[in-house]
Design a protein around this motif. Structure first.
Motif, PDB file in Angstrom:
ATOM      1  N   MET A 372       0.829  -1.200   0.000  1.00  0.00           N
ATOM      2  CA  MET A 372       0.000   0.000   0.000  1.00  0.00           C
ATOM      3  C   MET A 372       0.876   1.268   0.000  1.00  0.00           C
ATOM      4  O   MET A 372       0.550   2.253  -0.669  1.00  0.00           O
ATOM      5  CB  MET A 372      -0.922   0.009   1.221  1.00  0.00           C
ATOM      6  CG  MET A 372      -1.962  -1.101   1.235  1.00  0.00           C
ATOM      7  SD  MET A 372      -3.067  -1.062  -0.203  1.00  0.00           S
ATOM      8  CE  MET A 372      -2.369  -2.430  -1.181  1.00  0.00           C
ATOM      9  N   GLU A 373       1.982   1.217   0.710  1.00  0.00           N
ATOM     10  CA  GLU A 373       2.901   2.364   0.725  1.00  0.00           C
ATOM     11  C   GLU A 373       3.497   2.589  -0.658  1.00  0.00           C
ATOM     12  O   GLU A 373       3.645   3.729  -1.116  1.00  0.00           O
ATOM     13  CB  GLU A 373       4.014   2.123   1.751  1.00  0.00           C
ATOM     14  CG  GLU A 373       3.532   2.083   3.195  1.00  0.00           C
ATOM     15  CD  GLU A 373       4.628   1.700   4.166  1.00  0.00           C
ATOM     16  OE1 GLU A 373       5.737   1.345   3.695  1.00  0.00           O
ATOM     17  OE2 GLU A 373       4.388   1.738   5.388  1.00  0.00           O
ATOM     18  N   LEU A 376       0.942   4.220  -3.026  1.00  0.00           N
ATOM     19  CA  LEU A 376       0.798   5.655  -2.772  1.00  0.00           C
ATOM     20  C   LEU A 376       1.968   6.453  -3.337  1.00  0.00           C
ATOM     21  O   LEU A 376       1.816   7.610  -3.744  1.00  0.00           O
ATOM     22  CB  LEU A 376       0.670   5.911  -1.264  1.00  0.00           C
ATOM     23  CG  LEU A 376      -0.624   5.397  -0.615  1.00  0.00           C
ATOM     24  CD1 LEU A 376      -0.573   5.626   0.894  1.00  0.00           C
ATOM     25  CD2 LEU A 376      -1.846   6.091  -1.219  1.00  0.00           C
ATOM     26  N   LYS A 377       3.152   5.843  -3.364  1.00  0.00           N
ATOM     27  CA  LYS A 377       4.334   6.521  -3.903  1.00  0.00           C
ATOM     28  C   LYS A 377       4.417   6.411  -5.428  1.00  0.00           C
ATOM     29  O   LYS A 377       5.206   7.132  -6.049  1.00  0.00           O
ATOM     30  CB  LYS A 377       5.608   5.922  -3.292  1.00  0.00           C
ATOM     31  CG  LYS A 377       5.773   6.195  -1.807  1.00  0.00           C
ATOM     32  CD  LYS A 377       7.043   5.538  -1.286  1.00  0.00           C
ATOM     33  CE  LYS A 377       7.222   5.772   0.203  1.00  0.00           C
ATOM     34  NZ  LYS A 377       8.452   5.097   0.727  1.00  0.00           N
TER      35      LYS A 377
END
Length: 388
Positions: A372-373, A376-377
Motif C-alpha cells: 500500500m505504501e 501511494l508513492k
C-alpha cells in the motif's frame, strides 16, 4: 552398453567439453532447443539421466523439467549445474520441479555414474510416476483479492483511454495495438506479458546492434588471465588446476577460467536504453506516463502478476541472474509497480547492482502494508523526464 545422458545447455562448446570428458563411459546427447528434445523423446528413445546446465528461466529451464516430469512422465534422474550455492527456497523450487541432485560445478563422469548407480530409474522413463508437488509462492488471500478488485475496476474505467491510444498508435505506425513478450515472474513462471505497443515493429531485431547504449552496461569487464590453462585462483594455490575440463581436441582448460570467459561474453543482466531510437512519438508519451503498462492489469486478473511486486524480466535478462542472491528476486510476486519504480526509477546513475539489491530487498520483506505504501508513492513517480 553406454548409458544415455541428455545434456541440456544453450552452450554447444560447454556440451562438447563434457562429452569429451565422458565419452568412454556415457553417451552424451546435447539439446539446446526444447522442441527438438520433445520431438526426440516422442520417438520412444530410452534415456538414463538428464544433466541441465541451462538458466532456470531459460526455455531449457525449470518449466521444461516440470513438463518432462508431469506431462511426459520422464522418470530418470535429473542433475542441475548451478554457478553458486542455492538458498533453501531455491533448492525447494528445483526439487519440486523434479531435480534429483544439484552440482555447483560441472561434475566428473565418476560423480554422474555414482548417482546413476544409486537410483532405481536406470533403464527408461516408463512407467509413469505421480507428478511431484510444484513449489509456488502463493499470495496472501488479502493481496489476491485486492489485485482482482483493483484490476477489474481499473480496466472498466480505462476502456475509453485504451480506445483513444489504440487509434493514435495505428495512425502513427503499422502493426498491432497491443504487444506481448514472454517474461519470467514468480517462481520462474514464464507467461505472456502485455503492453501497448510503443516501438517499431522491428524493435527486437534492432536490439543486438544497440548494446553500447545499454544504461546497465558493464564499464569494465573482468579480464581473463593470459593463459587459458589456469585461472588466477589456481595460480595462487600453486598446486595445479583443481577444476579441469577438456575440449574436443583433448586440450585442458580451467573451468573457472571458462566461466569467466562466458560471463564476459554475456554482458549485463539488465537492458535499458536512454533515448531509445526504436520508440515512436506516441510510444514515448505512453512510456513517460506509464500508460503502456496498463494492459498488464489483464495479467493481474489472470494471476500472472500482482499490482505490486518485482518487475517480471525478459528471458534474456532472467537467464543471466544465476547467483543465489539474484535468484531470490523470483521468490516474490511479479508486479506492475514495485520498490524499484518508486525508489530510483529511470535515473541514469542507477547501477545494475543497485537495481538487483532493490529487487532482493522487496523479496525479503514484502507485505500488504508495504504494498500500500508503494502504491501511494507510485502516482508521483508515474511521469519521468528521462526517456528510458
Amino acid at each position: 552398453m553406454k548409458r544415455k545422458l541428455l545434456y541440456l545447455s544453450a552452450d554447444a562448446q560447454e556440451a562438447k567439453l563434457f562429452q569429451a570428458q565422458c565419452e568412454e563411459a556415457l553417451e552424451i546427447i546435447h539439446f539446446n532447443n526444447p522442441k527438438r528434445l520433445l520431438a526426440w523423446l516422442d520417438k520412444g528413445e530410452v534415456i538414463h539421466g538428464i544433466l541441465n546446465s541451462a538458466g532456470l528461466a531459460s526455455p531449457l529451464g525449470l518449466n521444461l523439467i516440470k513438463l518432462l516430469r508431469q506431462e511426459k512422465q520422464v522418470n530418470v534422474p535429473v542433475f542441475w549445474i548451478l554457478n553458486t550455492n542455492a538458498s533453501p527456497k531455491l533448492k525447494a523450487l528445483l526439487i519440486a520441479a523434479g531435480t534429483t541432485d544439484i552440482f555447483y560445478q560441472t561434475p566428473a563422469k565418476e560423480q554422474i555414474l555414482h548417482r546413476l548407480n544409486s537410483t532405481s530409474a536406470l533403464n527408461e522413463f516408463i512407467p509413469p510416476v505421480p507428478a511431484p508437488k510444484v513449489y509456488t509462492n502463493k499470495m496472501a488471500v488479502g493481496k489476491r483479492v485486492f489485485d482482482i478488485v483493483f484490476a477489474s475496476l481499473a480496466l472498466f474505467c480505462l476502456a475509453p483511454l485504451f480506445l483513444l491510444i489504440g487509434v493514435l498508435i495505428k495512425l502513427e505506425s503499422k502493426g498491432p495495438i497491443f504487444y506481448y513478450s514472454y517474461r519470467v515472474g514468480t517462481g520462474y513462471k514464464i507467461f505472456k506479458f502485455w503492453k501497448l505497443r510503443s516501438m517499431r515493429q522491428d524493435a527486437d531485431q534492432l536490439l543486438s546492434s544497440m548494446k553500447d547504449l545499454n544504461q546497465y552496461r558493464t564499464t569494465q569487464q573482468e579480464a581473463p588471465s593470459q593463459s587459458l590453462a589456469l585461472c588466477a585462483s589456481c595460480i595462487r594455490q600453486g598446486t595445479g588446476c583443481q577444476h579441469k575440463l577438456y575440449d574436443a581436441q583433448g586440450q585442458m582448460i580451467c573451468e573457472n577460467q571458462f566461466q569467466i570467459m562466458r560471463k564476459n561474453e554475456s554482458g549485463s543482466a539488465f537492458i535499458k536504453i536512454a533515448n531509445d531510437p526504436r520508440i515512436t512519438r506516441i510510444g514515448r508519451f505512453i512510456r513517460n506516463t506509464s500508460i503502456d503498462e496498463l494492459p498488464q492489469l489483464y495479467n493481474v486478473l489472470r494471476g500472472d502478476m500482482s499490482i505490486v511486486g518485482n518487475r517480471p524480466l525478459p528471458l534474456y535478462e532472467a537467464e543471466r541472474l544465476t547467483t543465489d542472491q539474484s535468484a531470490s528476486r523470483f521468490m516474490a510476486p511479479a508486479g506492475i509497480t514495485g520498490l524499484w519504480q518508486v525508489s530510483r526509477r529511470g535515473k541514469e546513475d542507477m547501477s545494475e547492482e543497485e537495481r538487483k539489491a532493490l529487487d532482493v530487498e522487496y523479496a525479503q520483506s514484502f507485505s500488504f502494508k508495504k504494498d500500500m505504501e508503494i502504491i501511494l508513492k507510485t502516482i508521483p513517480a508515474l511521469y519521468q523526464k528521462e526517456n528510458v
